[in-house]
Design a protein around this motif. Structure first.
Motif, PDB file in Angstrom:
ATOM      1  N   VAL A   8      26.230  41.815   1.470  1.00 53.29           N
ATOM      2  CA  VAL A   8      27.280  41.474   0.504  1.00 53.29           C
ATOM      3  C   VAL A   8      27.337  39.967   0.287  1.00 53.29           C
ATOM      4  CG1 VAL A   8      29.744  41.606  -0.005  1.00 53.29           C
ATOM      5  CG2 VAL A   8      28.624  43.477   1.245  1.00 53.29           C
ATOM      6  N   ALA A   9      27.293  39.557  -0.971  1.00 51.76           N
ATOM      7  CA  ALA A   9      27.494  38.151  -1.330  1.00 51.76           C
ATOM      8  C   ALA A   9      28.964  37.941  -1.654  1.00 51.76           C
ATOM      9  CB  ALA A   9      26.639  37.777  -2.529  1.00 51.76           C
ATOM     10  N   LEU A  34      33.248  39.974   7.846  1.00 47.64           N
ATOM     11  CA  LEU A  34      32.487  39.774   9.080  1.00 47.64           C
ATOM     12  C   LEU A  34      33.192  40.420  10.266  1.00 47.64           C
ATOM     13  CD1 LEU A  34      31.394  36.034   8.633  1.00 47.64           C
ATOM     14  CD2 LEU A  34      29.973  38.086   8.352  1.00 47.64           C
ATOM     15  N   ALA A  35      34.512  40.325  10.296  1.00 44.97           N
ATOM     16  CA  ALA A  35      35.271  40.933  11.392  1.00 44.97           C
ATOM     17  C   ALA A  35      35.142  42.446  11.398  1.00 44.97           C
ATOM     18  CB  ALA A  35      36.744  40.538  11.279  1.00 44.97           C
ATOM     19  N   GLN A  36      34.813  43.012  10.237  1.00 42.53           N
ATOM     20  CA  GLN A  36      34.668  44.462  10.132  1.00 42.53           C
ATOM     21  C   GLN A  36      33.211  44.916  10.235  1.00 42.53           C
ATOM     22  OE1 GLN A  36      37.666  46.402   7.305  1.00 42.53           O
ATOM     23  NE2 GLN A  36      37.637  44.318   6.498  1.00 42.53           N
ATOM     24  N   GLY A  37      32.357  43.999  10.633  1.00 42.38           N
ATOM     25  CA  GLY A  37      30.961  44.350  10.878  1.00 42.38           C
ATOM     26  C   GLY A  37      30.094  44.445   9.642  1.00 42.38           C
ATOM     27  N   ILE A  38      30.547  43.884   8.553  1.00 47.52           N
ATOM     28  CA  ILE A  38      29.795  43.948   7.295  1.00 47.52           C
ATOM     29  C   ILE A  38      28.910  42.706   7.171  1.00 47.52           C
ATOM     30  CG2 ILE A  38      30.029  43.965   4.782  1.00 47.52           C
ATOM     31  CD1 ILE A  38      32.656  45.526   5.208  1.00 47.52           C
ATOM     32  N   ASP A  39      27.690  42.913   6.740  1.00 47.55           N
ATOM     33  CA  ASP A  39      26.726  41.835   6.557  1.00 47.55           C
ATOM     34  C   ASP A  39      27.091  41.054   5.300  1.00 47.55           C
ATOM     35  OD1 ASP A  39      24.550  40.151   6.521  1.00 47.55           O
ATOM     36  OD2 ASP A  39      23.078  41.703   5.988  1.00 47.55           O
ATOM     37  N   ALA A  40      27.868  40.001   5.469  1.00 51.45           N
ATOM     38  CA  ALA A  40      28.374  39.234   4.330  1.00 51.45           C
ATOM     39  C   ALA A  40      28.014  37.762   4.483  1.00 51.45           C
ATOM     40  CB  ALA A  40      29.892  39.381   4.225  1.00 51.45           C
ATOM     41  N   ILE A  41      27.679  37.152   3.362  1.00 46.70           N
ATOM     42  CA  ILE A  41      27.319  35.733   3.330  1.00 46.70           C
ATOM     43  C   ILE A  41      28.024  35.082   2.151  1.00 46.70           C
ATOM     44  CG2 ILE A  41      25.427  34.091   3.020  1.00 46.70           C
ATOM     45  CD1 ILE A  41      23.560  36.152   4.273  1.00 46.70           C
ATOM     46  N   ALA A  42      28.595  33.912   2.361  1.00 50.21           N
ATOM     47  CA  ALA A  42      29.277  33.187   1.290  1.00 50.21           C
ATOM     48  C   ALA A  42      28.271  32.403   0.462  1.00 50.21           C
ATOM     49  CB  ALA A  42      30.322  32.242   1.873  1.00 50.21           C
ATOM     50  N   LEU A  43      28.434  32.447  -0.850  1.00 49.23           N
ATOM     51  CA  LEU A  43      27.606  31.665  -1.762  1.00 49.23           C
ATOM     52  C   LEU A  43      28.509  30.957  -2.762  1.00 49.23           C
ATOM     53  CD1 LEU A  43      24.715  34.208  -2.533  1.00 49.23           C
ATOM     54  CD2 LEU A  43      24.594  32.199  -1.059  1.00 49.23           C
ATOM     55  N   ASP A  44      28.247  29.678  -2.945  1.00 44.34           N
ATOM     56  CA  ASP A  44      29.032  28.859  -3.859  1.00 44.34           C
ATOM     57  C   ASP A  44      28.150  28.473  -5.046  1.00 44.34           C
ATOM     58  OD1 ASP A  44      30.462  26.911  -5.210  1.00 44.34           O
ATOM     59  OD2 ASP A  44      31.078  25.835  -3.404  1.00 44.34           O
ATOM     60  N   LYS A  54      19.101  38.736  -6.214  1.00 44.32           N
ATOM     61  CA  LYS A  54      18.333  39.973  -6.101  1.00 44.32           C
ATOM     62  C   LYS A  54      17.177  39.808  -5.123  1.00 44.32           C
ATOM     63  CE  LYS A  54      18.168  44.186  -7.908  1.00 44.32           C
ATOM     64  NZ  LYS A  54      19.327  45.108  -7.962  1.00 44.32           N
ATOM     65  N   THR A  55      16.455  38.720  -5.268  1.00 46.46           N
ATOM     66  CA  THR A  55      15.305  38.504  -4.384  1.00 46.46           C
ATOM     67  C   THR A  55      15.741  38.199  -2.956  1.00 46.46           C
ATOM     68  OG1 THR A  55      15.205  36.166  -5.023  1.00 46.46           O
ATOM     69  CG2 THR A  55      13.842  37.699  -6.269  1.00 46.46           C
ATOM     70  N   MET A  56      16.983  37.715  -2.787  1.00 46.14           N
ATOM     71  CA  MET A  56      17.511  37.464  -1.445  1.00 46.14           C
ATOM     72  C   MET A  56      18.019  38.742  -0.777  1.00 46.14           C
ATOM     73  SD  MET A  56      19.546  33.935  -2.415  1.00 46.14           S
ATOM     74  CE  MET A  56      20.372  33.695  -0.854  1.00 46.14           C
ATOM     75  N   GLY A  57      17.959  39.844  -1.503  1.00 38.66           N
ATOM     76  CA  GLY A  57      18.275  41.133  -0.900  1.00 38.66           C
ATOM     77  C   GLY A  57      19.734  41.519  -0.895  1.00 38.66           C
ATOM     78  N   PHE A  58      20.556  40.880  -1.742  1.00 33.13           N
ATOM     79  CA  PHE A  58      21.965  41.252  -1.788  1.00 33.13           C
ATOM     80  C   PHE A  58      22.137  42.574  -2.540  1.00 33.13           C
ATOM     81  CE2 PHE A  58      22.439  36.723  -0.860  1.00 33.13           C
ATOM     82  CZ  PHE A  58      23.426  36.777   0.118  1.00 33.13           C
ATOM     83  N   ASP A  59      22.982  43.434  -1.986  1.00 32.75           N
ATOM     84  CA  ASP A  59      23.209  44.751  -2.571  1.00 32.75           C
ATOM     85  C   ASP A  59      24.436  44.796  -3.464  1.00 32.75           C
ATOM     86  OD1 ASP A  59      21.128  46.467  -1.137  1.00 32.75           O
ATOM     87  OD2 ASP A  59      22.106  45.433   0.533  1.00 32.75           O
ATOM     88  N   ARG A  60      25.391  43.901  -3.230  1.00 36.46           N
ATOM     89  CA  ARG A  60      26.614  43.885  -4.029  1.00 36.46           C
ATOM     90  C   ARG A  60      27.309  42.540  -3.834  1.00 36.46           C
ATOM     91  NH1 ARG A  60      27.903  48.480  -3.596  1.00 36.46           N
ATOM     92  NH2 ARG A  60      26.091  49.049  -2.331  1.00 36.46           N
TER      93      ARG A  60
END
Length: 307
Positions: A8-9, A34-44, A54-60
């Protein structure tokens, strides 16, 4: 849970005048995921190359961008083109909701109540018109940049000199400015989640109106939830909120702001398609009274990207 959502982005920050609020919203959302175990990364988008989502593999994507570039259909169109699911409203409804003048025109076409107004275009404005403009709008008006949020560039004015000054200040943020007849009364907001109205909140501030300082910096602003309305008046408010949200074509989650005048009449102010998610924001307050803690609220919003 992480298998369901994938990568998740969390989109935050951006280049709008609401950047600082967006950073706070996005960080709160990111920490929750993150506290709920979800693979999330912040993007600005101001600093990160989001063309590679898309190429970085984000699903939503969880959109926590406020204002221009994030709440006006731009990021929604970008994600739609990349075929990356996202939270909140689609391209068209986001673009309409960001434009206060278009929003009001649509509400009027549905015969939904909203205050009298005029649109002032920067290149067409002559300060000598100020007195006539005020007289046409009952003498006191709210000045609002058409495409800004968080009360940025807003002012209450009641004479020609104040109006001209406020317009020139508002023109720093937008070439189109909404002038709205001043309503004496109480301000309410209704958050929408998955087609349902959350408990309404009444806001009270000692400031002239519920401005940026009252929203984000004041410790004196009061929030009443339950809001104190009689059951039939509350039902009227909730029904109006859903109608207003649906009229713009919004989906998922959002917030509708209202005034209740001294005669008991509602006026729609605006719709927010990416409301704040900070520690003082209204949607989390309303969700808490509906039985959702912050983590549950964030998860419910993210689930919208699965459909």
């Amino acid at each position: 849970m992480s298998l369901n959502f994938g990568k998740v982005a969390v989109l935050l920050g951006g280049n709008s005048a609401e950047r600082e609020v967006s950073l706070r919203s996005g960080r709160a959302v990111l920490n929750s995921l993150l506290a709920q175990g979800i693979d999330a990364i912040a993007l600005d988008p101001k600093h990160d190359n989001i063309s590679q989502l898309k190429t970085m593999g984000f699903d939503r994507a969880f959109i926590a961008l406020h204002g221009r570039g994030g709440e006006d259909g731009c990021i929604q169109g970008f994600l739609t083109t990349l075929q990356i699911p996202f939270t909140g409203s689609d391209v068209l409804s986001s673009a309409i909701a960001m434009d206060k003048s278009k929003t009001k025109q649509i509400w009027q076409s549905y015969q939904l109540p909203t205050a009298s107004y005029q649109i002032i275009i920067k290149d067409d404005f002559d300060p000598r018109q100020s007195e006539d403009i005020l007289n046409a709008l009952s003498g006191t008006v709210m000045v609002k940049p058409v495409n800004e949020g968080s009360s940025i560039g807003m002012a209450k004015v009641s004479n020609a000199v104040e109006l001209a000054d406020a317009l020139f200040n508002a023109f720093k943020f937008d070439n189109k400015v909404l002038l709205e007849s001043w309503i004496v009364g109480k301000e309410y907001t209704v958050s929408i989640l998955n087609g349902q109205a959350l408990p309404a909140i009444r806001m009270q501030t000692d400031n002239t109106f519920y401005d940026y300082q009252a929203k984000y910096n004041s410790t004196e602003t009061q929030y009443f939830c339950p809001c104190g309305l009689a059951p039939e008046k509350l039902a009227e408010l909730n029904e109006l909120a859903i109608k207003a949200f649906d009229a713009i074509g919004c989906r998922g989650w959002g917030r509708i702001d209202f005034m209740l005048d001294e005669e008991g009449r509602w006026s729609l102010l605006e719709v927010n398609t990416v409301p704040g998610m900070t520690e003082t924001s209204l949607v989390p307050k309303a969700a808490k009274h509906a039985g959702y803690d912050f983590n549950q609220l964030v998860l419910e919003i993210l689930k919208q990207s699965l459909s």
